[in-house]
Design a protein around this motif. Structure first.
Motif, mmCIF file in Angstrom:
data_model
loop_
_atom_site.group_PDB
_atom_site.id
_atom_site.type_symbol
_atom_site.label_atom_id
_atom_site.label_comp_id
_atom_site.label_asym_id
_atom_site.label_seq_id
_atom_site.Cartn_x
_atom_site.Cartn_y
_atom_site.Cartn_z
ATOM 1 N N GLU A 55 15.044 -42.537 -37.164
ATOM 2 C CA GLU A 55 14.043 -42.916 -38.141
ATOM 3 C C GLU A 55 12.674 -42.944 -37.456
ATOM 4 O O GLU A 55 12.604 -43.095 -36.224
ATOM 5 C CB GLU A 55 14.364 -44.295 -38.735
ATOM 6 N N PRO A 56 11.599 -42.823 -38.225
ATOM 7 C CA PRO A 56 10.264 -42.767 -37.615
ATOM 8 C C PRO A 56 9.978 -43.915 -36.645
ATOM 9 O O PRO A 56 9.456 -43.682 -35.554
ATOM 10 C CB PRO A 56 9.329 -42.818 -38.830
ATOM 11 N N MET A 57 10.328 -45.147 -37.025
ATOM 12 C CA MET A 57 10.033 -46.290 -36.166
ATOM 13 C C MET A 57 10.691 -46.154 -34.800
ATOM 14 O O MET A 57 10.070 -46.379 -33.755
ATOM 15 C CB MET A 57 10.494 -47.585 -36.831
ATOM 16 N N TYR A 58 11.965 -45.735 -34.784
ATOM 17 C CA TYR A 58 12.690 -45.623 -33.522
ATOM 18 C C TYR A 58 12.251 -44.393 -32.727
ATOM 19 O O TYR A 58 12.296 -44.397 -31.493
ATOM 20 C CB TYR A 58 14.193 -45.606 -33.787
ATOM 21 N N VAL A 59 11.827 -43.349 -33.420
ATOM 22 C CA VAL A 59 11.277 -42.184 -32.722
ATOM 23 C C VAL A 59 10.006 -42.585 -31.975
ATOM 24 O O VAL A 59 9.798 -42.202 -30.816
ATOM 25 C CB VAL A 59 10.976 -41.045 -33.725
ATOM 26 N N PHE A 60 9.154 -43.378 -32.627
ATOM 27 C CA PHE A 60 7.929 -43.844 -31.971
ATOM 28 C C PHE A 60 8.242 -44.786 -30.809
ATOM 29 O O PHE A 60 7.568 -44.759 -29.774
ATOM 30 C CB PHE A 60 7.025 -44.547 -32.983
ATOM 31 N N ILE A 61 9.272 -45.618 -30.967
ATOM 32 C CA ILE A 61 9.683 -46.503 -29.867
ATOM 33 C C ILE A 61 10.159 -45.677 -28.674
ATOM 34 O O ILE A 61 9.803 -45.957 -27.518
ATOM 35 C CB ILE A 61 10.790 -47.470 -30.329
ATOM 36 N N SER A 131 9.467 -42.133 -47.901
ATOM 37 C CA SER A 131 10.137 -40.864 -47.561
ATOM 38 C C SER A 131 9.202 -39.662 -47.692
ATOM 39 O O SER A 131 9.369 -38.662 -46.986
ATOM 40 C CB SER A 131 11.365 -40.663 -48.450
ATOM 41 N N THR A 132 8.230 -39.759 -48.580
ATOM 42 C CA THR A 132 7.296 -38.633 -48.762
ATOM 43 C C THR A 132 6.115 -38.709 -47.808
ATOM 44 O O THR A 132 5.524 -37.677 -47.482
ATOM 45 C CB THR A 132 6.777 -38.601 -50.215
ATOM 46 N N MET A 133 5.764 -39.920 -47.366
ATOM 47 C CA MET A 133 4.614 -40.077 -46.456
ATOM 48 C C MET A 133 5.026 -39.932 -44.993
ATOM 49 O O MET A 133 4.291 -39.336 -44.197
ATOM 50 C CB MET A 133 3.941 -41.426 -46.688
ATOM 51 N N MET A 134 6.167 -40.488 -44.615
ATOM 52 C CA MET A 134 6.619 -40.427 -43.218
ATOM 53 C C MET A 134 7.629 -39.296 -43.044
ATOM 54 O O MET A 134 8.803 -39.505 -42.789
ATOM 55 C CB MET A 134 7.218 -41.770 -42.804
ATOM 56 N N THR A 135 7.161 -38.082 -43.178
ATOM 57 C CA THR A 135 8.003 -36.892 -42.995
ATOM 58 C C THR A 135 8.049 -36.513 -41.516
ATOM 59 O O THR A 135 7.314 -37.067 -40.687
ATOM 60 C CB THR A 135 7.448 -35.728 -43.809
ATOM 61 N N THR A 137 6.921 -33.837 -40.293
ATOM 62 C CA THR A 137 5.598 -33.288 -39.968
ATOM 63 C C THR A 137 4.622 -34.395 -39.596
ATOM 64 O O THR A 137 3.843 -34.262 -38.643
ATOM 65 C CB THR A 137 5.045 -32.491 -41.171
ATOM 66 N N THR A 138 4.671 -35.498 -40.332
ATOM 67 C CA THR A 138 3.798 -36.639 -40.040
ATOM 68 C C THR A 138 4.108 -37.230 -38.675
ATOM 69 O O THR A 138 3.197 -37.557 -37.904
ATOM 70 C CB THR A 138 3.962 -37.729 -41.119
ATOM 71 N N ILE A 139 5.397 -37.345 -38.371
ATOM 72 C CA ILE A 139 5.807 -37.905 -37.074
ATOM 73 C C ILE A 139 5.317 -37.026 -35.935
ATOM 74 O O ILE A 139 4.733 -37.526 -34.953
ATOM 75 C CB ILE A 139 7.343 -38.049 -37.021
ATOM 76 N N LEU A 143 2.576 -37.947 -32.927
ATOM 77 C CA LEU A 143 2.915 -37.842 -31.501
ATOM 78 C C LEU A 143 1.955 -36.914 -30.770
ATOM 79 O O LEU A 143 1.531 -37.199 -29.641
ATOM 80 C CB LEU A 143 4.358 -37.350 -31.342
ATOM 81 N N ILE A 144 1.604 -35.806 -31.400
ATOM 82 C CA ILE A 144 0.661 -34.862 -30.778
ATOM 83 C C ILE A 144 -0.697 -35.520 -30.586
ATOM 84 O O ILE A 144 -1.305 -35.434 -29.503
ATOM 85 C CB ILE A 144 0.533 -33.583 -31.632
ATOM 86 N N ILE A 145 -1.178 -36.203 -31.632
ATOM 87 C CA ILE A 145 -2.472 -36.889 -31.539
ATOM 88 C C ILE A 145 -2.440 -37.955 -30.447
ATOM 89 O O ILE A 145 -3.409 -38.138 -29.693
ATOM 90 C CB ILE A 145 -2.843 -37.526 -32.897
#
Length: 314
Positions: A55-61, A131-135, A137-139, A143-145
């Motif tokens: 999930e996005p949160m754990y990917v960022f962690i 689900s539509t905002m945190m796709t 592509t957004t993740i 990460l790139i930024i």
């Protein structure tokens, strides 16, 4: 300048009783480095292999903890070499390269925390649109930024300081690694570089902090007006991020102010060591214990180890 070699060397004279305690320093820091790598990567591995954590949160962690390992690697290998060396020196090009990596990887943590705060804001304040905002592509974009912006910021002072016309009047750094103390080596700091330093602090430190504060303020307001379950969810997911942000901000304030402060050598040495030990070890402890899904997996692994040990003993 080293005789007979066309290469400038910088003396790192921030060490305390290095000849007397070099083996103690080496063993302590080697143990800390191994512990940092193990604790951070074990959580990254757990997130990678368990699909329920994709999930996005754990990917960022996972990205944050991987960043901690990279951050430590910018300093620990050189520190370990210096502890066992007769002279604690570094070539000026290598010093600038360490300076670049330190201020490229370090500030990336602020951007990753900002990405986490945005993810939590969308999850709690706009759950139907999550689900539509945190796709994916957004993740990927976040990460790139998080790594590109600090990398570009750090490249500019590196280019300016690398120019031949920037003359050195000092070859001594009151520290144990090349942070912004490299500015004290210059005969005269270019005004453009001084102005850019202020801009960089605002852009890669202050703005992400303000964004994080704004996001969590909105979360706090929404949570206060919502049910007990929403408040509990907000506390469980947001508190670890805020603790990490507080720790990182304190270390950043110290790093910015230490060059312009006249601390005793021993105090400076001990405080500088916190930059290398506190944050890289603090993050996996916070996320390993405070994040419910990760702590469950860690406890499950420990339970399996205990069962295997008992079976082996029997």
């Amino acid at each position: 300048m080293k005789p007979g070699v066309n290469l400038t060397y910088i003396i790192l004279d921030g060490y305390v009783e290095i000849n007397k305690y070099k083996y103690v320093y080496f063993l302590v820091m080697l143990s800390a480095y191994i512990l940092i790598i193990f604790t951070n990567l074990i959580i990254v591995y757990l997130i990678w292999i368990h699909k329920n954590l994709h999930e996005p949160m754990y990917v960022f962690i996972a990205a944050l903890l991987l960043n901690c390992v990279l951050y430590s690697t910018t300093t620990y290998p050189k520190l370990l070499i210096d502890f066992l060396s007769e002279k604690q020196i570094i070539s000026y090009p290598a010093c600038l390269f360490q300076f670049y990596l330190f201020y490229f990887i370090g500030p990336a943590e602020f951007f990753l925390l900002a990405a986490m705060s945005y993810d939590r804001y969308v999850s709690i304040c706009k759950p139907l649109q999550y689900s539509t905002m945190m796709t994916n592509t957004t993740i990927v974009f976040c990460l790139i930024i998080a790594w590109i912006v600090p990398a570009c910021h750090s490249a500019i002072p590196l280019i300016i300081l690398s120019r031949a016309k920037v003359k050195l009047c000092s070859f001594n750094i009151k520290g144990i690694f090349c942070n912004n103390a490299v500015y004290t080596l210059q005969c005269m700091i270019p005004s453009s570089l001084a102005l850019y330093g202020v801009f960089a602090v605002l852009d890669i430190v202050v703005l992400p902090i303000l964004f994080i504060i704004f996001s969590y303020t909105k979360i706090l307001i929404i949570s206060y007006k919502s049910t007990k379950e929403v408040r509990k969810k907000a506390a469980e997911t947001c508190l670890p991020h805020l603790l990490v942000l507080f720790s990182l901000t304190c270390l950043s304030v110290y790093d910015i102010s230490i060059v312009r402060s006249d601390f005793p050598v021993t105090a400076r040495f001990l405080m500088t060591m916190q930059l290398f030990v506190s944050d890289p070890l603090f993050n996996p402890v916070i996320y390993g214990l405070k994040m419910k899904e990760i702590s469950k997996l860690i406890l499950f692994i420990e339970f399996k180890k205990c069962n295997l040990y008992l079976l082996f003993c029997l």
